[in-house]
Scaffold this motif. Structure first.
Motif, mmCIF file in Angstrom:
data_model
loop_
_atom_site.group_PDB
_atom_site.id
_atom_site.type_symbol
_atom_site.label_atom_id
_atom_site.label_comp_id
_atom_site.label_asym_id
_atom_site.label_seq_id
_atom_site.Cartn_x
_atom_site.Cartn_y
_atom_site.Cartn_z
ATOM 1 N N ALA A 88 -5.904 7.090 -9.605
ATOM 2 C CA ALA A 88 -5.180 5.952 -9.031
ATOM 3 C C ALA A 88 -5.396 4.686 -9.862
ATOM 4 O O ALA A 88 -4.440 3.969 -10.185
ATOM 5 C CB ALA A 88 -5.623 5.732 -7.586
ATOM 6 N N PHE A 115 -3.251 1.030 -10.032
ATOM 7 C CA PHE A 115 -3.497 0.497 -8.686
ATOM 8 C C PHE A 115 -4.653 -0.491 -8.710
ATOM 9 O O PHE A 115 -5.678 -0.277 -9.375
ATOM 10 C CB PHE A 115 -3.781 1.629 -7.700
ATOM 11 C CG PHE A 115 -2.542 2.381 -7.295
ATOM 12 C CD1 PHE A 115 -1.685 1.855 -6.342
ATOM 13 C CD2 PHE A 115 -2.230 3.601 -7.875
ATOM 14 C CE1 PHE A 115 -0.541 2.538 -5.966
ATOM 15 C CE2 PHE A 115 -1.086 4.293 -7.517
ATOM 16 C CZ PHE A 115 -0.231 3.752 -6.561
ATOM 17 N N THR A 160 3.512 1.108 -9.963
ATOM 18 C CA THR A 160 2.629 -0.066 -9.956
ATOM 19 C C THR A 160 3.166 -1.167 -10.860
ATOM 20 O O THR A 160 3.068 -2.354 -10.530
ATOM 21 C CB THR A 160 1.197 0.323 -10.357
ATOM 22 O OG1 THR A 160 1.202 0.939 -11.650
ATOM 23 C CG2 THR A 160 0.585 1.278 -9.343
ATOM 24 N N CYS A 203 -1.293 9.065 -0.449
ATOM 25 C CA CYS A 203 -1.734 9.641 -1.718
ATOM 26 C C CYS A 203 -2.868 10.618 -1.431
ATOM 27 O O CYS A 203 -4.036 10.229 -1.324
ATOM 28 C CB CYS A 203 -2.190 8.542 -2.670
ATOM 29 S SG CYS A 203 -0.889 7.383 -3.139
ATOM 30 N N ALA A 238 -0.849 -3.691 -6.061
ATOM 31 C CA ALA A 238 -0.538 -2.354 -5.554
ATOM 32 C C ALA A 238 -1.810 -1.673 -5.077
ATOM 33 O O ALA A 238 -2.837 -1.695 -5.775
ATOM 34 C CB ALA A 238 0.120 -1.511 -6.647
ATOM 35 N N ALA A 239 -1.744 -1.067 -3.915
ATOM 36 C CA ALA A 239 -2.866 -0.301 -3.374
ATOM 37 C C ALA A 239 -2.420 1.127 -3.121
ATOM 38 O O ALA A 239 -1.256 1.391 -2.811
ATOM 39 C CB ALA A 239 -3.375 -0.927 -2.079
ATOM 40 N N ALA A 240 -3.365 2.049 -3.246
ATOM 41 C CA ALA A 240 -3.118 3.464 -2.942
ATOM 42 C C ALA A 240 -4.005 3.867 -1.785
ATOM 43 O O ALA A 240 -5.212 3.594 -1.792
ATOM 44 C CB ALA A 240 -3.413 4.335 -4.159
ATOM 45 N N THR A 274 0.834 -1.196 0.000
ATOM 46 C CA THR A 274 0.000 0.000 0.000
ATOM 47 C C THR A 274 0.870 1.246 0.000
ATOM 48 O O THR A 274 1.710 1.425 0.885
ATOM 49 C CB THR A 274 -0.932 0.020 1.225
ATOM 50 O OG1 THR A 274 -1.622 -1.226 1.312
ATOM 51 C CG2 THR A 274 -1.932 1.159 1.123
#
Length: 398
Positions: free
Chosen positions: A154, A159, A87, A60, A97-99, A56
């Motif tokens: 994102a 993401f 990413t 952001c 991938a996380a935002a 994460t």
């Protein structure tokens, strides 16, 4: 039912994760120009290669005034090429991938950002030595749209997951707090009113991204302000409202307040002197005086947020991500046996990014993180474990 294997694949909304381990959002201190850098990419590449299912990216911000200082990414077209490189790198290591989408509200540094800090009411914004500007109803509608635009940026940047920050008395969390939200309109007063902004933000994000990404909320259970602030009963009721709305894939329970009681999130030794030395001038002097009251000591033990989180587990049926003191196979199994679907790891991965792979290979592996919290003040220079970096002696002598 048998306890799931933490290293088995699992579903989170539209995603299939390679295991149940998530690198939680911890500000990396690697974006001096508010854009992705090679250092930020390497930070997450190393964690992704170390075996977590998802890393994460924090923090952001959805708007420039929503940063704790100007050296943080805010989601705009200019940031997208770098975010795509980031990413792509995480994906190349087999992870998702996380935002973390958020607005710092009163935790923002208005001096650094050169923009007024915002809040549900006029409340102190200590980082900028100022008072927040109260959002009116038009501002709230515009902010909800801002979260929606940020979610689109994102997802278009690659993401797979979006974590909506509803914790630590950042902007959305402030609306939930009876201590900080002093409004008398449809966004204040009753719990249903105080939860309205959070629900509208979550709905806006889900409406924008649909099933293109998993969406979950980092939700405060307790802000550490005693009976005057947000407590677990209210948090359970908010979680039930969010579950009934049907827009979230999971909730990640958290606790503490960057305004009121930050150490309740972390537990362990508070690095008071190191925090004060990370600042200059009035802020340093103020922290040296206030640190014993502001940076309190809470004894560390594995899965220290579990007792509170179990209350929330009993209130909703939706997936939950346990945060706080997950460092070894035993704590992973404890969380999953208690009904949590995923676990989130933070400080232990700063010490050893490959810890998940080592635990998978040998379940008796012990984390080398000693919970000294000396990593916390490094967020202002470049987030790291000072022991791993050789800046302070390793108390384990390894």
């Amino acid at each position: 039912m048998s306890t799931p294997d933490p290293f088995s694949p699992a579903r989170l909304g539209p995603l299939t994760l390679r295991n149940r381990l998530i690198k939680c959002a911890t500000f990396e201190g690697a974006t001096p120009d508010a854009l992705v850098t090679d250092d930020l990419i390497e930070f997450h590449r190393e964690v992704a290669a170390g075996g977590v299912a998802m890393s994460t990216v924090a923090y952001c911000a959805v708007a420039p005034e929503g940063r704790t200082d100007r050296h943080q990414i805010w989601l705009r077209d200019e940031a997208m090429p770098g975010l795509r490189r980031l990413t792509d790198t995480i994906h190349a290591e087999g992870a998702l991938a996380a935002a973390q989408l958020g607005h710092a509200g009163p935790v923002a540094n208005s001096v650094s950002n050169r923009a007024k800090a915002l809040g549900p009411s006029g409340i102190p914004a200590p980082m900028g030595m100022s008072v927040t500007r109260k959002l009116d109803s038009d501002d709230i509608a515009a902010m909800t749209a801002t979260f929606r635009r940020a979610a689109r940026i994102a997802v278009d940047s690659g993401f797979d997951g979006l974590e909506i920050h509803c914790g630590h008395n950042y902007l959305v969390s402030c609306f939930l707090s009876p201590l900080l939200n002093r409004r008398r309109d449809e966004y204040g007063g009753s719990l249903v009113n105080r939860a309205r902004f959070a629900r509208e933000v979550v709905e806006a994000v889900r409406t924008e991204v649909g099933d293109e990404a998993a969406v979950w909320a980092k939700l405060n259970m307790y802000d550490g302000a005693g009976r005057f602030g947000l407590g677990i009963d209210d948090a359970c009721a908010v979680a039930q409202l969010l579950e009934a709305d049907g827009h979230l894939d999971a909730i990640e329970p958290t606790a503490g307040s960057s305004l009121l009681n930050p150490m309740f999130l972390f537990h362990g030794e508070p690095p008071r002197e190191e925090f004060a030395n990370a600042f200059g001038g009035t802020m340093r002097a103020g922290l040296k005086v206030a640190a014993p009251f502001f940076l309190k000591h809470y004894d560390y033990h594995d899965t220290y947020l579990l007792p509170l989180a179990q209350r929330l587990r009993g209130a909703v049926r939706m997936p939950l991500i346990l945060l706080g003191g997950v460092t070894d196979r035993t704590s992973m199994d404890t969380a999953l046996a208690a009904g949590f679907d995923f676990v989130a790891m933070g400080r232990a991965l700063l010490r050893e990014p490959d810890l998940p792979l080592r635990i998978q290979a040998d379940p008796t592996t012990a984390s080398r993180c000693v919970h000294c919290n000396l990593c916390m003040p490094t967020i202002y220079t470049h987030t790291r474990c000072p022991i791993r970096a050789g800046e302070v002696p390793d108390p384990l002598g390894i």
